[in-house]
Motif scaffolding. Structure first.
Motif, PDB file in Angstrom:
ATOM      1  N   VAL A 347       6.483  -3.084  -7.224  1.00 25.91           N
ATOM      2  CA  VAL A 347       5.366  -2.266  -6.731  1.00 25.91           C
ATOM      3  C   VAL A 347       4.133  -3.126  -6.498  1.00 25.91           C
ATOM      4  CG1 VAL A 347       3.764  -0.406  -7.313  1.00 25.91           C
ATOM      5  CG2 VAL A 347       6.216  -0.131  -7.761  1.00 25.91           C
ATOM      6  N   ILE A 348       3.840  -4.024  -7.429  1.00 25.27           N
ATOM      7  CA  ILE A 348       2.640  -4.877  -7.300  1.00 25.27           C
ATOM      8  C   ILE A 348       2.756  -5.801  -6.094  1.00 25.27           C
ATOM      9  CG2 ILE A 348       1.384  -6.786  -8.382  1.00 25.27           C
ATOM     10  CD1 ILE A 348       1.998  -5.450 -11.096  1.00 25.27           C
ATOM     11  N   VAL A 349       3.921  -6.423  -5.926  1.00 28.90           N
ATOM     12  CA  VAL A 349       4.106  -7.343  -4.794  1.00 28.90           C
ATOM     13  C   VAL A 349       3.935  -6.608  -3.472  1.00 28.90           C
ATOM     14  CG1 VAL A 349       5.837  -8.690  -3.543  1.00 28.90           C
ATOM     15  CG2 VAL A 349       5.533  -9.018  -6.004  1.00 28.90           C
ATOM     16  N   ASN A 350       4.591  -5.463  -3.332  1.00 29.59           N
ATOM     17  CA  ASN A 350       4.484  -4.697  -2.094  1.00 29.59           C
ATOM     18  C   ASN A 350       3.077  -4.161  -1.872  1.00 29.59           C
ATOM     19  OD1 ASN A 350       7.259  -4.150  -0.595  1.00 29.59           O
ATOM     20  ND2 ASN A 350       7.707  -4.225  -2.781  1.00 29.59           N
ATOM     21  N   ALA A 351       2.423  -3.743  -2.942  1.00 29.91           N
ATOM     22  CA  ALA A 351       1.049  -3.234  -2.815  1.00 29.91           C
ATOM     23  C   ALA A 351       0.108  -4.341  -2.368  1.00 29.91           C
ATOM     24  CB  ALA A 351       0.590  -2.641  -4.142  1.00 29.91           C
ATOM     25  N   CYS A 352       0.269  -5.535  -2.945  1.00 27.89           N
ATOM     26  CA  CYS A 352      -0.595  -6.665  -2.559  1.00 27.89           C
ATOM     27  C   CYS A 352      -0.415  -7.006  -1.088  1.00 27.89           C
ATOM     28  CB  CYS A 352      -0.274  -7.881  -3.418  1.00 27.89           C
ATOM     29  SG  CYS A 352      -0.841  -7.770  -5.130  1.00 27.89           S
ATOM     30  N   SER A 353       0.821  -7.063  -0.632  1.00 26.63           N
ATOM     31  CA  SER A 353       1.067  -7.416   0.774  1.00 26.63           C
ATOM     32  C   SER A 353       0.506  -6.348   1.705  1.00 26.63           C
ATOM     33  CB  SER A 353       2.560  -7.612   1.017  1.00 26.63           C
ATOM     34  OG  SER A 353       3.266  -6.396   0.840  1.00 26.63           O
ATOM     35  N   PHE A 354       0.666  -5.083   1.339  1.00 25.38           N
ATOM     36  CA  PHE A 354       0.159  -4.001   2.189  1.00 25.38           C
ATOM     37  C   PHE A 354      -1.367  -4.022   2.257  1.00 25.38           C
ATOM     38  CE2 PHE A 354      -1.500   0.403   2.325  1.00 25.38           C
ATOM     39  CZ  PHE A 354      -1.183   0.693   3.649  1.00 25.38           C
ATOM     40  N   ILE A 355      -2.008  -4.171   1.115  1.00 22.05           N
ATOM     41  CA  ILE A 355      -3.470  -4.186   1.084  1.00 22.05           C
ATOM     42  C   ILE A 355      -4.014  -5.366   1.877  1.00 22.05           C
ATOM     43  CG2 ILE A 355      -5.483  -4.472  -0.429  1.00 22.05           C
ATOM     44  CD1 ILE A 355      -3.918  -2.866  -2.545  1.00 22.05           C
ATOM     45  N   LEU A 356      -3.399  -6.533   1.691  1.00 26.05           N
ATOM     46  CA  LEU A 356      -3.855  -7.709   2.429  1.00 26.05           C
ATOM     47  C   LEU A 356      -3.698  -7.520   3.933  1.00 26.05           C
ATOM     48  CD1 LEU A 356      -2.452 -10.606   0.216  1.00 26.05           C
ATOM     49  CD2 LEU A 356      -4.852 -10.059   0.595  1.00 26.05           C
ATOM     50  N   SER A 357      -2.582  -6.931   4.345  1.00 23.67           N
ATOM     51  CA  SER A 357      -2.308  -6.797   5.778  1.00 23.67           C
ATOM     52  C   SER A 357      -3.273  -5.848   6.471  1.00 23.67           C
ATOM     53  CB  SER A 357      -0.870  -6.324   6.005  1.00 23.67           C
ATOM     54  OG  SER A 357      -0.674  -5.018   5.487  1.00 23.67           O
ATOM     55  N   ILE A 358      -3.815  -4.853   5.752  1.00 34.44           N
ATOM     56  CA  ILE A 358      -4.734  -3.905   6.399  1.00 34.44           C
ATOM     57  C   ILE A 358      -6.188  -4.146   6.031  1.00 34.44           C
ATOM     58  CG2 ILE A 358      -2.950  -2.128   6.495  1.00 34.44           C
ATOM     59  CD1 ILE A 358      -4.376  -0.726   4.167  1.00 34.44           C
ATOM     60  N   ALA A 359      -6.428  -4.899   4.946  1.00 35.60           N
ATOM     61  CA  ALA A 359      -7.811  -5.091   4.488  1.00 35.60           C
ATOM     62  C   ALA A 359      -8.428  -6.385   4.987  1.00 35.60           C
ATOM     63  CB  ALA A 359      -7.870  -5.052   2.959  1.00 35.60           C
ATOM     64  N   VAL A 360      -7.595  -7.354   5.362  1.00 37.08           N
ATOM     65  CA  VAL A 360      -8.108  -8.651   5.805  1.00 37.08           C
ATOM     66  C   VAL A 360      -7.946  -8.737   7.320  1.00 37.08           C
ATOM     67  CG1 VAL A 360      -7.913 -11.149   5.595  1.00 37.08           C
ATOM     68  CG2 VAL A 360      -7.445  -9.686   3.610  1.00 37.08           C
ATOM     69  N   PRO A 361      -9.040  -8.681   8.059  1.00 38.34           N
ATOM     70  CA  PRO A 361      -8.946  -8.679   9.527  1.00 38.34           C
ATOM     71  C   PRO A 361      -8.247  -9.907  10.109  1.00 38.34           C
ATOM     72  CG  PRO A 361     -11.152  -8.062   8.809  1.00 38.34           C
ATOM     73  CD  PRO A 361     -10.430  -8.564   7.599  1.00 38.34           C
ATOM     74  N   ILE A 362      -8.331 -11.022   9.425  1.00 41.99           N
ATOM     75  CA  ILE A 362      -7.713 -12.256   9.920  1.00 41.99           C
ATOM     76  C   ILE A 362      -6.414 -12.567   9.177  1.00 41.99           C
ATOM     77  CG2 ILE A 362      -9.882 -13.277  10.694  1.00 41.99           C
ATOM     78  CD1 ILE A 362      -9.804 -14.967   8.087  1.00 41.99           C
ATOM     79  N   PHE A 363      -5.760 -11.518   8.665  1.00 40.54           N
ATOM     80  CA  PHE A 363      -4.570 -11.752   7.852  1.00 40.54           C
ATOM     81  C   PHE A 363      -3.485 -12.499   8.628  1.00 40.54           C
ATOM     82  CE2 PHE A 363      -0.449 -10.376   6.048  1.00 40.54           C
ATOM     83  CZ  PHE A 363      -0.583 -10.959   4.793  1.00 40.54           C
TER      84      PHE A 363
END
Length: 447
Positions: A347-363
């Protein structure tokens, strides 16, 4: 491993050979007889499928653009050369794994090379790169869903929708469960690629420009180089995959199948799509197709994107899980602590990847940073260090001189990884600076 152990298992002066992999005491999973959860169940054929499902994914969609930047001839040479190079480094990685059955991931290998510091750096790099890999396929899946629905929803919602099956399919504790899902994954990316080539062929861009070679500066040329480099960047999972094989000695068969399939498919796909779309081809290249063909290609490729994301998420969680529970009952038994920890990590790994992909404009650019910092070493450079380490412990300078060709190739491999890392990091960082300067960077959590 002691020097005496390595010397005792050496067959001859012809080459570095693997130790007896039946050393259960040193194997990362030990003797699994009678255990509830058994990891070492994979055949080399299923490992080949897993490798293809993980590596031949959304990365190939940027290859036609590489040909547009440098031209057909240099681009094709680059794809074939990197495929051959990746096959060579696969061999070095696999031999190192066979010499060290206790190695489960790059962190373990780092410990053998550099002690605790090496373990933390390479282990953390594996986790970061795997999380970025999940984010990468999430962004591609976001584009696929947006294309299929004519962008009727917010892009952030598409990312959330796509993240759900990735999360669910990354839950199995052992790779054999994911290996069977990887079979339709490989079929989906193969068929999607064929649809993309057919779609471009029946809808060629009028007045398109094709070039055998293109004169370009170092910056643009290296942007083109990074695309095929990233397309082959899957070696960071090899130790984990081999650790769950019934016969790790067969791992090179899987690597040959992977690299043969990947190199051939990459070359054909890149040439055909570029030939019919020309210098205006986008990345991902499916987005350059007419709407109905674009939708068909993306729809067929979605299973591959999902499975690739699940494999990345599984890898990040597995590295942490093995670190916590190696040699404990929680590794092989259905304990509450074991399953609760595994569930939490997934859950933590998937949550981190999801948050990074939508929260960081230059991801999407940060993925490039992670790839140049870690994949350049995992896929290429560090393999040379592995061979040099074991050769040194077998016979010191004498061994290195006797096997001078392998020594030279290993040193060049290490230097190649260093060059890709440094030059690639410079290129990606410049792209980030240019993106901010041009005002093209969006906002966090935006549609």
């Amino acid at each position: 491993m002691s020097v005496e152990d390595l010397k005792a298992e050496r067959e001859s002066d012809k080459e570095l050979v693997a130790l007896d992999y039946n050393d259960i005491d040193r194997d990362v999973f030990g003797n699994e007889d009678g255990h509830d959860i058994r990891y070492k169940t994979l055949s080399w054929q299923l490992v080949a499928v897993l490798m293809i499902a993980e590596i031949v994914s959304n990365g190939m969609l940027s290859l036609p653009q590489s040909l547009a930047i440098v031209g057909i001839v240099p681009g094709l040479i680059l794809i074939i050369f990197l495929g051959a190079f990746a096959t060579f480094t696969s061999y070095l990685l696999i031999q190192f794994k066979l010499n060290h059955p206790e190695v489960h991931n790059m962190g373990d290998a780092g410990y053998i090379l550099l002690g605790p510091v090496g373990r933390e750096v390479l282990g953390l790099g594996t986790i970061i790169f795997a999380i970025c890999g999940v984010g990468s396929v999430t962004l591609t899946g976001q584009l696929a869903l947006a294309s299929l629905s004519d962008s009727k929803l917010c892009l952030m919602l598409y990312a959330g929708i796509f993240a759900i099956p990735i999360l669910l399919l990354s839950f199995p504790r052992t790779l054999d469960r994911l290996s069977w899902l990887s079979i339709p994954s490989v079929i989906s990316i193969l068929v999607a690629g064929l649809v993309g080539m057919i779609g471009s062929g029946v809808n060629p861009v009028p007045g398109r420009t094709l070039s055998a070679t293109v004169s370009t500066d170092f910056f643009d040329a290296f942007v083109a180089i990074t695309n095929p480099v990233f397309a082959y960047a899957g070696h960071f999972m090899f130790f984990i995959l081999i650790s769950e094989m019934k016969r790790p000695q067969d791992a090179m068969k899987a690597a040959y199948v992977l690299q043969g399939f990947a190199t051939t498919f990459y070359a054909v796909f890149a040439i055909v799509v570029y030939a019919y779309i020309g210098e205006t081809v986008a990345s991902p290249s499916f987005s350059s197709l007419p709407p109905k063909w674009q939708k068909a290609a993306y729809a067929i490729a979605i299973p591959n994107f999902i499975i690739a994301g699940s494999l990345y998420a599984h890898t990040a969680a597995k590295v942490l899980f093995i670190r916590l529970f190696r040699n404990s009952e929680h590794l092989h038994s259905h304990t509450l602590i074991g399953w609760a920890t595994w569930t939490g990590l997934i859950v933590i790994v998937n949550a981190c990847s999801f948050i990074l992909s939508i929260a960081v404009p230059i991801f999407s650019l940060l993925i490039g940073v992670a790839a140049t910092l870690f994949a350049s070493w995992y896929t290429y450079g560090i393999a040379g260090a592995f061979w040099l380490h074991d050769a040194w412990h077998i016979g010191g300078w004498k061994r290195l001189k006797e096997r001078w060709i392998w020594t030279a190739l290993s040193i060049l491999t290490f230097l190649a990884g260093a060059f890709i890392c440094v030059a690639g990091t410079y290129v990606i960082c410049k792209l980030i600076v240019d993106a901010y300067a041009s005002g093209s960077v969006g906002h966090p959590f935006s549609c």
